[in-house]
Enzyme design. Structure first.
Site, PDB file in Angstrom:
ATOM      1  N   PRO A  59     106.747   2.944  30.162  1.00  0.00           N
ATOM      2  CA  PRO A  59     106.031   4.061  29.549  1.00  0.00           C
ATOM      3  C   PRO A  59     105.158   4.764  30.592  1.00  0.00           C
ATOM      4  O   PRO A  59     104.643   4.109  31.500  1.00  0.00           O
ATOM      5  CB  PRO A  59     105.163   3.395  28.478  1.00  0.00           C
ATOM      6  CG  PRO A  59     105.138   1.947  28.804  1.00  0.00           C
ATOM      7  CD  PRO A  59     106.369   1.648  29.603  1.00  0.00           C
ATOM      8  N   ASP A  60     105.019   6.065  30.474  1.00  0.00           N
ATOM      9  CA  ASP A  60     104.081   6.794  31.328  1.00  0.00           C
ATOM     10  C   ASP A  60     102.721   6.705  30.636  1.00  0.00           C
ATOM     11  O   ASP A  60     102.470   7.380  29.642  1.00  0.00           O
ATOM     12  CB  ASP A  60     104.525   8.250  31.494  1.00  0.00           C
ATOM     13  CG  ASP A  60     103.642   9.000  32.483  1.00  0.00           C
ATOM     14  OD1 ASP A  60     102.419   8.731  32.522  1.00  0.00           O
ATOM     15  OD2 ASP A  60     104.168   9.860  33.214  1.00  0.00           O
ATOM     16  N   PHE A 109      95.564  10.198  39.270  1.00  0.00           N
ATOM     17  CA  PHE A 109      95.797  10.225  40.710  1.00  0.00           C
ATOM     18  C   PHE A 109      97.260  10.594  40.934  1.00  0.00           C
ATOM     19  O   PHE A 109      98.099  10.349  40.071  1.00  0.00           O
ATOM     20  CB  PHE A 109      95.503   8.863  41.335  1.00  0.00           C
ATOM     21  CG  PHE A 109      94.060   8.698  41.713  1.00  0.00           C
ATOM     22  CD1 PHE A 109      93.089   8.547  40.741  1.00  0.00           C
ATOM     23  CD2 PHE A 109      93.679   8.723  43.053  1.00  0.00           C
ATOM     24  CE1 PHE A 109      91.763   8.425  41.075  1.00  0.00           C
ATOM     25  CE2 PHE A 109      92.344   8.597  43.401  1.00  0.00           C
ATOM     26  CZ  PHE A 109      91.383   8.442  42.412  1.00  0.00           C
ATOM     27  N   LYS A 135     100.638  15.555  32.030  1.00  0.00           N
ATOM     28  CA  LYS A 135      99.911  14.407  31.490  1.00  0.00           C
ATOM     29  C   LYS A 135      98.630  14.835  30.761  1.00  0.00           C
ATOM     30  O   LYS A 135      97.815  13.983  30.428  1.00  0.00           O
ATOM     31  CB  LYS A 135      99.626  13.410  32.622  1.00  0.00           C
ATOM     32  CG  LYS A 135     100.912  12.965  33.323  1.00  0.00           C
ATOM     33  CD  LYS A 135     100.748  11.829  34.283  1.00  0.00           C
ATOM     34  CE  LYS A 135     102.068  11.630  35.041  1.00  0.00           C
ATOM     35  NZ  LYS A 135     102.282  10.259  35.492  1.00  0.00           N
ATOM     36  N   ASN A 163     103.718  -2.934  43.997  1.00  0.00           N
ATOM     37  CA  ASN A 163     103.516  -1.967  45.076  1.00  0.00           C
ATOM     38  C   ASN A 163     102.267  -2.342  45.862  1.00  0.00           C
ATOM     39  O   ASN A 163     101.605  -3.331  45.556  1.00  0.00           O
ATOM     40  CB  ASN A 163     103.438  -0.543  44.513  1.00  0.00           C
ATOM     41  CG  ASN A 163     102.297  -0.402  43.520  1.00  0.00           C
ATOM     42  OD1 ASN A 163     101.136  -0.570  43.868  1.00  0.00           O
ATOM     43  ND2 ASN A 163     102.636  -0.125  42.273  1.00  0.00           N
ATOM     44  N   ASP A 182     106.989   2.591  37.830  1.00  0.00           N
ATOM     45  CA  ASP A 182     107.678   3.481  36.898  1.00  0.00           C
ATOM     46  C   ASP A 182     108.810   2.768  36.151  1.00  0.00           C
ATOM     47  O   ASP A 182     109.240   3.223  35.106  1.00  0.00           O
ATOM     48  CB  ASP A 182     108.261   4.680  37.652  1.00  0.00           C
ATOM     49  CG  ASP A 182     107.160   5.633  38.099  1.00  0.00           C
ATOM     50  OD1 ASP A 182     106.160   5.748  37.363  1.00  0.00           O
ATOM     51  OD2 ASP A 182     107.301   6.248  39.178  1.00  0.00           O
ATOM     52  N   LYS A 188     101.894  17.318  37.513  1.00  0.00           N
ATOM     53  CA  LYS A 188     101.454  16.101  36.798  1.00  0.00           C
ATOM     54  C   LYS A 188     100.215  16.400  35.962  1.00  0.00           C
ATOM     55  O   LYS A 188     100.041  15.847  34.874  1.00  0.00           O
ATOM     56  CB  LYS A 188     101.156  14.976  37.786  1.00  0.00           C
ATOM     57  CG  LYS A 188     102.412  14.347  38.356  1.00  0.00           C
ATOM     58  CD  LYS A 188     102.126  13.273  39.381  1.00  0.00           C
ATOM     59  CE  LYS A 188     103.413  12.908  40.112  1.00  0.00           C
ATOM     60  NZ  LYS A 188     103.173  12.027  41.264  1.00  0.00           N
ATOM     61  N   LYS A 237     114.126 -19.656  36.511  1.00  0.00           N
ATOM     62  CA  LYS A 237     114.420 -19.067  37.822  1.00  0.00           C
ATOM     63  C   LYS A 237     115.914 -18.714  37.935  1.00  0.00           C
ATOM     64  O   LYS A 237     116.764 -19.560  37.663  1.00  0.00           O
ATOM     65  CB  LYS A 237     114.022 -20.065  38.913  1.00  0.00           C
ATOM     66  CG  LYS A 237     114.080 -19.456  40.287  1.00  0.00           C
ATOM     67  CD  LYS A 237     113.746 -20.477  41.360  1.00  0.00           C
ATOM     68  CE  LYS A 237     114.189 -19.949  42.702  1.00  0.00           C
ATOM     69  NZ  LYS A 237     114.431 -21.003  43.667  1.00  0.00           N
TER      70      LYS A 237
END
Ligand code: CTP
Length: 399
Positions: free
Chosen positions: A306-307, A325, A343, A210, A279, A339, A289
Protein backbone atom coordinates in the site's frame (compact mmCIF):
# COMPACT_ATOMS: atom_id res chain seq x y z
CA UNK A 1 9.08 19.29 30.77
CA UNK A 2 10.72 21.44 28.17
CA UNK A 3 14.33 20.22 28.45
CA UNK A 4 13.39 16.57 27.99
CA UNK A 5 16.31 14.53 26.74
CA UNK A 6 18.68 17.51 26.50
CA UNK A 7 22.22 16.59 27.52
CA UNK A 8 23.86 19.06 29.90
CA UNK A 9 27.34 18.74 31.36
CA UNK A 10 27.91 20.69 34.57
CA UNK A 11 31.43 21.37 35.80
CA UNK A 12 31.69 22.22 39.49
CA UNK A 13 34.85 23.89 40.76
CA UNK A 14 35.99 24.60 44.31
CA UNK A 15 33.98 27.42 45.81
CA UNK A 16 31.51 27.81 48.62
CA UNK A 17 28.79 28.38 45.99
CA UNK A 18 29.14 24.68 44.96
CA UNK A 19 26.21 23.87 47.23
CA UNK A 20 23.99 26.15 45.09
CA UNK A 21 24.88 24.06 42.02
CA UNK A 22 23.08 21.15 43.60
CA UNK A 23 19.91 23.16 43.10
CA UNK A 24 20.87 23.87 39.49
CA UNK A 25 21.04 20.11 38.92
CA UNK A 26 17.71 19.45 40.56
CA UNK A 27 15.98 22.22 38.59
CA UNK A 28 17.42 20.91 35.32
CA UNK A 29 16.34 17.37 36.15
CA UNK A 30 12.90 18.66 36.93
CA UNK A 31 12.71 20.12 33.44
CA UNK A 32 13.61 16.72 32.02
CA UNK A 33 17.30 17.31 31.20
CA UNK A 34 19.95 14.65 31.56
CA UNK A 35 22.76 16.14 33.68
CA UNK A 36 26.35 14.89 33.89
CA UNK A 37 28.49 16.40 36.64
CA UNK A 38 32.26 16.74 36.59
CA UNK A 39 33.82 17.93 39.86
CA UNK A 40 37.32 19.21 40.40
CA UNK A 41 39.25 17.85 43.34
CA UNK A 42 38.70 21.11 45.24
CA UNK A 43 34.97 21.03 44.58
CA UNK A 44 34.73 17.68 46.35
CA UNK A 45 36.03 19.42 49.50
CA UNK A 46 32.91 21.61 49.52
CA UNK A 47 30.19 19.19 48.44
CA UNK A 48 30.26 15.42 48.32
CA UNK A 49 30.09 13.82 44.84
CA UNK A 50 27.31 11.66 46.26
CA UNK A 51 25.06 14.73 46.48
CA UNK A 52 25.43 15.38 42.75
CA UNK A 53 25.22 11.72 41.92
CA UNK A 54 21.93 11.39 43.76
CA UNK A 55 20.45 14.54 42.25
CA UNK A 56 21.62 13.89 38.69
CA UNK A 57 21.02 10.11 38.80
CA UNK A 58 24.27 9.83 36.83
CA UNK A 59 27.77 8.82 37.85
CA UNK A 60 29.76 11.91 38.91
CA UNK A 61 33.17 12.24 37.33
CA UNK A 62 35.99 13.28 39.67
CA UNK A 63 39.76 13.10 39.44
CA UNK A 64 40.21 11.85 42.94
CA UNK A 65 40.62 8.17 42.20
CA UNK A 66 41.10 8.13 38.50
CA UNK A 67 44.34 8.00 36.55
CA UNK A 68 44.91 10.40 33.62
CA UNK A 69 44.46 7.55 31.09
CA UNK A 70 40.87 7.34 32.26
CA UNK A 71 40.33 11.02 31.40
CA UNK A 72 41.21 10.41 27.80
CA UNK A 73 38.25 8.14 27.24
CA UNK A 74 35.71 9.76 29.50
CA UNK A 75 36.42 13.40 28.68
CA UNK A 76 35.92 12.86 24.97
CA UNK A 77 32.61 11.10 25.59
CA UNK A 78 31.23 13.92 27.75
CA UNK A 79 32.70 16.65 25.55
CA UNK A 80 30.83 15.18 22.60
CA UNK A 81 27.63 14.44 24.47
CA UNK A 82 27.16 17.97 25.86
CA UNK A 83 24.57 20.18 24.18
CA UNK A 84 25.59 22.89 26.60
CA UNK A 85 28.57 22.86 28.95
CA UNK A 86 28.06 24.80 32.16
CA UNK A 87 30.67 25.63 34.79
CA UNK A 88 29.07 26.71 38.06
CA UNK A 89 30.64 27.85 40.25
CA UNK A 90 33.60 28.84 38.13
CA UNK A 91 36.65 29.97 40.08
CA UNK A 92 39.23 32.48 38.82
CA UNK A 93 41.47 29.47 38.38
CA UNK A 94 39.27 27.54 35.89
CA UNK A 95 38.60 30.77 33.98
CA UNK A 96 42.36 31.37 33.70
CA UNK A 97 42.97 27.79 32.63
CA UNK A 98 40.28 27.98 29.96
CA UNK A 99 41.62 31.27 28.67
CA UNK A 100 45.04 29.66 28.24
CA UNK A 101 43.92 26.25 27.07
CA UNK A 102 45.38 24.43 30.03
CA UNK A 103 44.10 20.87 30.42
CA UNK A 104 45.44 19.34 33.61
CA UNK A 105 42.43 17.67 35.13
CA UNK A 106 39.17 16.07 34.06
CA UNK A 107 37.14 19.27 33.92
CA UNK A 108 39.66 21.49 32.12
CA UNK A 109 40.43 18.64 29.70
CA UNK A 110 36.78 18.06 28.87
CA UNK A 111 35.81 21.70 28.44
CA UNK A 112 38.79 22.23 26.15
CA UNK A 113 37.60 19.37 23.94
CA UNK A 114 33.94 20.31 23.71
CA UNK A 115 32.32 21.97 20.71
CA UNK A 116 29.15 22.69 22.70
CA UNK A 117 28.33 26.24 23.80
CA UNK A 118 29.92 26.98 27.18
CA UNK A 119 28.27 28.92 30.00
CA UNK A 120 30.29 30.18 32.96
CA UNK A 121 28.83 31.25 36.30
CA UNK A 122 31.77 32.88 38.09
CA UNK A 123 32.03 32.88 41.86
CA UNK A 124 34.96 34.48 43.62
CA UNK A 125 36.11 37.26 45.88
CA UNK A 126 35.58 40.78 44.48
CA UNK A 127 39.28 41.44 44.38
CA UNK A 128 39.85 38.36 42.27
CA UNK A 129 36.94 39.17 39.96
CA UNK A 130 38.15 42.73 39.35
CA UNK A 131 41.83 41.75 39.04
CA UNK A 132 43.29 42.67 35.68
CA UNK A 133 44.28 39.10 34.95
CA UNK A 134 40.70 37.89 35.44
CA UNK A 135 39.30 40.79 33.40
CA UNK A 136 41.59 39.88 30.52
CA UNK A 137 40.75 36.17 30.75
CA UNK A 138 37.02 36.85 30.81
CA UNK A 139 37.37 39.15 27.82
CA UNK A 140 39.33 36.50 25.94
CA UNK A 141 36.67 33.89 26.61
CA UNK A 142 33.85 36.26 25.63
CA UNK A 143 35.59 36.95 22.34
CA UNK A 144 35.65 33.19 21.73
CA UNK A 145 31.88 33.05 22.25
CA UNK A 146 31.81 31.73 25.82
CA UNK A 147 28.64 32.85 27.64
CA UNK A 148 28.64 34.30 31.15
CA UNK A 149 25.91 34.56 33.75
CA UNK A 150 26.69 36.85 36.72
CA UNK A 151 28.40 37.24 39.03
CA UNK A 152 25.95 39.08 41.26
CA UNK A 153 26.89 41.71 43.79
CA UNK A 154 26.33 41.49 47.51
CA UNK A 155 27.95 40.30 50.68
CA UNK A 156 30.38 37.53 49.83
CA UNK A 157 31.25 34.50 51.91
CA UNK A 158 34.55 36.15 52.86
CA UNK A 159 32.69 39.15 54.34
CA UNK A 160 33.61 41.56 51.53
CA UNK A 161 30.91 43.35 49.66
CA UNK A 162 30.94 43.64 45.86
CA UNK A 163 30.69 41.63 42.67
CA UNK A 164 31.62 37.96 42.84
CA UNK A 165 28.61 36.05 44.13
CA UNK A 166 27.48 33.24 41.90
CA UNK A 167 24.14 33.89 40.19
CA UNK A 168 21.10 32.23 41.70
CA UNK A 169 20.26 28.74 40.37
CA UNK A 170 17.13 30.08 38.71
CA UNK A 171 19.15 32.62 36.69
CA UNK A 172 21.67 29.95 35.69
CA UNK A 173 18.89 27.64 34.46
CA UNK A 174 17.35 30.55 32.53
CA UNK A 175 20.71 31.23 30.86
CA UNK A 176 20.99 27.54 29.92
CA UNK A 177 17.53 27.63 28.36
CA UNK A 178 18.43 30.74 26.39
CA UNK A 179 21.50 29.02 24.99
CA UNK A 180 19.55 25.91 24.10
CA UNK A 181 17.16 28.28 22.31
CA UNK A 182 14.13 26.58 23.61
CA UNK A 183 11.52 27.83 21.23
CA UNK A 184 8.08 26.68 22.25
CA UNK A 185 6.35 27.37 18.97
CA UNK A 186 4.99 23.83 18.60
CA UNK A 187 3.47 23.65 22.06
CA UNK A 188 0.01 22.04 22.07
CA UNK A 189 0.51 20.33 18.69
CA UNK A 190 0.61 16.60 18.07
CA UNK A 191 3.24 15.62 15.54
CA UNK A 192 3.80 12.17 14.13
CA UNK A 193 7.04 11.39 12.31
CA UNK A 194 7.75 8.18 10.41
CA UNK A 195 11.38 7.10 10.11
CA UNK A 196 13.66 4.33 8.95
CA UNK A 197 13.17 1.50 6.51
CA UNK A 198 10.43 -1.10 6.29
CA UNK A 199 11.46 -4.74 6.13
CA UNK A 200 9.60 -7.16 3.95
CA UNK A 201 10.04 -10.74 5.10
CA UNK A 202 10.57 -13.66 2.78
CA UNK A 203 11.14 -16.34 5.39
CA UNK A 204 12.27 -16.37 9.05
CA UNK A 205 15.87 -15.45 8.15
CA UNK A 206 15.53 -13.35 4.99
CA UNK A 207 14.00 -10.04 4.12
CA UNK A 208 14.14 -7.13 1.70
CA UNK A 209 14.83 -3.60 2.97
CA UNK A 210 16.71 -0.39 2.11
CA UNK A 211 19.50 1.84 3.44
CA UNK A 212 17.41 4.28 5.48
CA UNK A 213 19.01 4.90 8.90
CA UNK A 214 16.19 6.86 10.52
CA UNK A 215 18.49 9.87 11.01
CA UNK A 216 16.36 12.43 9.16
CA UNK A 217 13.07 11.37 10.75
CA UNK A 218 14.57 11.26 14.23
CA UNK A 219 16.22 14.67 13.75
CA UNK A 220 12.74 16.06 13.05
CA UNK A 221 11.23 14.20 16.01
CA UNK A 222 13.90 15.62 18.32
CA UNK A 223 13.59 19.16 17.03
CA UNK A 224 9.77 19.02 17.35
CA UNK A 225 10.05 17.65 20.87
CA UNK A 226 12.39 20.47 21.84
CA UNK A 227 9.98 23.02 20.41
CA UNK A 228 7.19 21.75 22.64
CA UNK A 229 5.26 19.34 20.41
CA UNK A 230 3.79 16.07 21.60
CA UNK A 231 5.74 13.74 19.32
CA UNK A 232 5.07 10.19 18.17
CA UNK A 233 7.72 8.38 16.13
CA UNK A 234 6.61 5.42 14.05
CA UNK A 235 9.78 3.73 12.90
CA UNK A 236 10.93 0.63 11.13
CA UNK A 237 14.46 -0.66 10.83
CA UNK A 238 16.91 2.03 12.02
CA UNK A 239 20.58 2.37 12.89
CA UNK A 240 20.25 5.83 14.47
CA UNK A 241 19.35 6.01 18.18
CA UNK A 242 15.62 6.45 18.90
CA UNK A 243 15.09 9.84 20.61
CA UNK A 244 13.90 10.00 24.19
CA UNK A 245 10.98 11.94 25.56
CA UNK A 246 8.62 10.95 22.75
CA UNK A 247 6.04 8.22 22.15
CA UNK A 248 7.56 5.39 20.10
CA UNK A 249 5.85 2.81 17.92
CA UNK A 250 8.02 0.29 16.12
CA UNK A 251 6.77 -1.41 12.99
CA UNK A 252 8.38 -3.86 10.58
CA UNK A 253 6.62 -4.02 7.23
CA UNK A 254 4.87 -1.48 5.01
CA UNK A 255 1.59 -3.21 5.85
CA UNK A 256 2.20 -2.68 9.60
CA UNK A 257 3.09 0.94 8.90
CA UNK A 258 -0.16 1.28 6.96
CA UNK A 259 -2.23 -0.24 9.77
CA UNK A 260 -0.53 1.97 12.38
CA UNK A 261 -0.99 5.11 10.32
CA UNK A 262 -4.64 4.43 9.63
CA UNK A 263 -5.13 4.22 13.38
CA UNK A 264 -2.94 7.19 14.39
CA UNK A 265 -3.65 9.71 11.64
CA UNK A 266 -7.00 11.12 12.83
CA UNK A 267 -5.46 12.19 16.14
CA UNK A 268 -2.51 14.19 14.73
CA UNK A 269 -2.07 17.84 13.77
CA UNK A 270 1.06 17.33 11.71
CA UNK A 271 2.35 14.18 10.00
CA UNK A 272 5.83 14.02 8.53
CA UNK A 273 6.59 10.84 6.60
CA UNK A 274 10.33 10.35 6.34
CA UNK A 275 10.18 6.56 6.36
CA UNK A 276 11.61 4.79 3.35
CA UNK A 277 8.80 2.39 2.59
CA UNK A 278 9.43 -0.65 0.41
CA UNK A 279 7.10 -0.32 -2.55
CA UNK A 280 6.85 -4.10 -2.90
CA UNK A 281 6.67 -7.18 -0.71
CA UNK A 282 7.05 -10.86 -1.52
CA UNK A 283 3.90 -12.36 -2.92
CA UNK A 284 4.58 -15.64 -1.14
CA UNK A 285 6.32 -15.82 2.22
CA UNK A 286 7.35 -18.90 4.08
CA UNK A 287 7.22 -19.63 7.82
CA UNK A 288 10.16 -22.03 7.48
CA UNK A 289 13.53 -21.36 5.89
CA UNK A 290 13.42 -21.77 2.11
CA UNK A 291 15.85 -24.50 1.09
CA UNK A 292 18.18 -24.26 -1.84
CA UNK A 293 17.25 -26.33 -4.88
CA UNK A 294 20.67 -27.05 -6.35
CA UNK A 295 21.23 -26.10 -9.93
CA UNK A 296 17.90 -24.33 -10.24
CA UNK A 297 17.20 -20.63 -10.34
CA UNK A 298 14.67 -19.17 -7.97
CA UNK A 299 11.98 -16.75 -9.07
CA UNK A 300 10.38 -14.56 -6.45
CA UNK A 301 7.34 -12.51 -7.33
CA UNK A 302 6.81 -9.12 -5.75
CA UNK A 303 3.45 -7.64 -5.00
CA UNK A 304 2.70 -3.96 -4.54
CA UNK A 305 2.58 -2.58 -0.99
CA UNK A 306 0.00 0.00 0.00
CA UNK A 307 1.12 3.58 -0.59
CA UNK A 308 0.90 4.73 3.01
CA UNK A 309 1.34 8.45 2.36
CA UNK A 310 -1.36 8.35 -0.29
CA UNK A 311 -3.73 6.56 2.08
CA UNK A 312 -2.99 9.12 4.80
CA UNK A 313 -3.63 11.90 2.26
CA UNK A 314 -6.98 10.34 1.40
CA UNK A 315 -8.23 10.61 5.00
CA UNK A 316 -6.68 14.04 5.64
CA UNK A 317 -8.81 16.21 7.89
CA UNK A 318 -9.17 19.97 7.85
CA UNK A 319 -6.39 21.61 9.85
CA UNK A 320 -3.94 18.74 9.39
CA UNK A 321 -0.59 19.35 7.73
CA UNK A 322 0.94 16.46 5.80
CA UNK A 323 4.57 16.36 4.74
CA UNK A 324 6.27 13.69 2.68
CA UNK A 325 9.80 13.00 1.51
CA UNK A 326 10.91 12.12 -1.97
CA UNK A 327 14.18 10.34 -2.57
CA UNK A 328 14.99 10.81 -6.22
CA UNK A 329 17.88 10.16 -8.56
CA UNK A 330 16.55 11.92 -11.68
CA UNK A 331 14.07 14.73 -12.44
CA UNK A 332 14.01 15.52 -8.73
CA UNK A 333 11.73 18.59 -8.78
CA UNK A 334 9.26 17.24 -11.32
CA UNK A 335 8.85 13.82 -9.69
CA UNK A 336 8.54 15.34 -6.24
CA UNK A 337 5.93 17.86 -7.36
CA UNK A 338 3.89 15.00 -8.80
CA UNK A 339 4.08 13.10 -5.50
CA UNK A 340 2.91 16.25 -3.67
CA UNK A 341 -0.28 16.20 -5.68
CA UNK A 342 -0.84 12.46 -5.87
CA UNK A 343 -0.46 11.98 -2.10
CA UNK A 344 -2.45 15.10 -1.12
CA UNK A 345 0.56 16.54 0.75
CA UNK A 346 1.11 20.14 1.88
CA UNK A 347 4.84 19.90 1.43
CA UNK A 348 7.35 17.47 0.05
CA UNK A 349 11.02 17.43 0.99
CA UNK A 350 12.87 16.37 -2.14
CA UNK A 351 16.36 14.92 -2.00
CA UNK A 352 18.64 14.07 -4.84
CA UNK A 353 20.15 11.01 -3.22
CA UNK A 354 22.96 10.88 -5.76
CA UNK A 355 24.56 14.10 -4.43
CA UNK A 356 27.42 13.69 -1.96
CA UNK A 357 26.22 14.73 1.52
CA UNK A 358 22.56 13.94 0.79
CA UNK A 359 20.28 11.00 1.36
CA UNK A 360 20.64 7.78 3.31
CA UNK A 361 22.93 7.13 6.22
CA UNK A 362 24.81 10.45 6.35
CA UNK A 363 24.48 13.24 8.91
CA UNK A 364 23.86 15.93 6.30
CA UNK A 365 21.31 16.56 3.62
CA UNK A 366 20.55 18.80 0.64
CA UNK A 367 16.88 19.35 -0.07
CA UNK A 368 14.18 21.34 -1.78
CA UNK A 369 11.05 22.15 0.21
CA UNK A 370 8.28 21.99 -2.34
CA UNK A 371 4.77 23.31 -1.68
CA UNK A 372 1.98 24.21 -4.09
CA UNK A 373 3.26 27.81 -3.92
CA UNK A 374 6.86 27.19 -4.84
CA UNK A 375 10.20 25.69 -4.00
CA UNK A 376 12.68 26.65 -1.30
CA UNK A 377 16.20 25.33 -1.81
CA UNK A 378 18.03 24.10 1.26
CA UNK A 379 21.79 23.80 0.69
CA UNK A 380 24.10 21.26 2.37
CA UNK A 381 23.50 21.30 6.14
CA UNK A 382 23.14 18.88 9.01
CA UNK A 383 19.94 16.86 9.20
CA UNK A 384 19.29 18.56 12.51
CA UNK A 385 19.48 22.02 10.90
CA UNK A 386 17.28 20.90 8.04
CA UNK A 387 14.79 19.51 10.58
CA UNK A 388 14.40 23.00 12.10
CA UNK A 389 13.86 24.53 8.63
CA UNK A 390 11.19 21.93 7.81
CA UNK A 391 9.39 22.74 11.07
CA UNK A 392 9.70 26.51 10.40
CA UNK A 393 8.11 25.97 6.99
CA UNK A 394 5.29 23.88 8.47
CA UNK A 395 4.50 26.66 10.96
CA UNK A 396 4.46 29.14 8.06
CA UNK A 397 2.07 26.89 6.09
CA UNK A 398 -0.31 26.56 9.03
CA UNK A 399 -0.72 30.33 9.43
N1 CTP B 1 5.62 6.31 0.84
C1 CTP B 1 4.62 5.61 1.47
N2 CTP B 1 4.28 4.36 1.08
C2 CTP B 1 4.91 3.77 0.05
C3 CTP B 1 5.94 4.46 -0.62
C4 CTP B 1 6.27 5.72 -0.21
O1 CTP B 1 4.04 6.15 2.41
N3 CTP B 1 4.57 2.54 -0.31
C5 CTP B 1 5.92 7.68 1.26
C6 CTP B 1 7.30 7.93 1.81
O2 CTP B 1 7.31 7.84 3.21
C7 CTP B 1 7.59 9.36 1.36
C8 CTP B 1 6.82 9.50 0.07
O3 CTP B 1 5.80 8.50 0.15
O4 CTP B 1 7.10 10.31 2.27
C9 CTP B 1 7.60 9.36 -1.18
O5 CTP B 1 8.34 8.18 -1.17
P1 CTP B 1 9.17 7.71 -2.45
O6 CTP B 1 9.75 6.36 -2.19
O7 CTP B 1 10.08 8.80 -2.87
O8 CTP B 1 7.99 7.64 -3.54
P2 CTP B 1 7.15 6.52 -4.20
O9 CTP B 1 5.73 6.96 -4.13
O10 CTP B 1 7.48 5.18 -3.65
O11 CTP B 1 7.59 6.64 -5.71
P3 CTP B 1 8.87 6.02 -6.46
O12 CTP B 1 9.43 4.94 -5.59
O13 CTP B 1 8.29 5.51 -7.74
O14 CTP B 1 9.80 7.18 -6.70
Amino acid sequence: MDLTGREIVLGVTGGIAAYKSAEVVSRLRHLGANVHVIMTKNATEFVSPLTFQTLSANQVVTDTFQAPEYWNVEHVALAKLAEVFVIAPATANIIAKMASGIADDMLSTTVLATKAPVLIAPAMNTGMWTAEATRENVQKLKTRGVHFVGPDSGILACGDEGAGRMSEPEAIVEAIRDILDVRRDLEGLKILVTAGATKERLDPVRYMTNDSSGKMGFAIAEAARNRGAEVTAVYGSVTAPVPEGIRRIQIESAQELYDTMMHETPDQDIIIQAAAVCDYRFEKTSTSKIKKAEGESLTLTLKENPDVAKAVGAIKKKGQTLVGFAAETDNVRKNAAEKLKKKNLDMIVANDVTLPGAGFNVDTNIAALITKDGTEEQPLQTKRELAEKILDKIIELRK
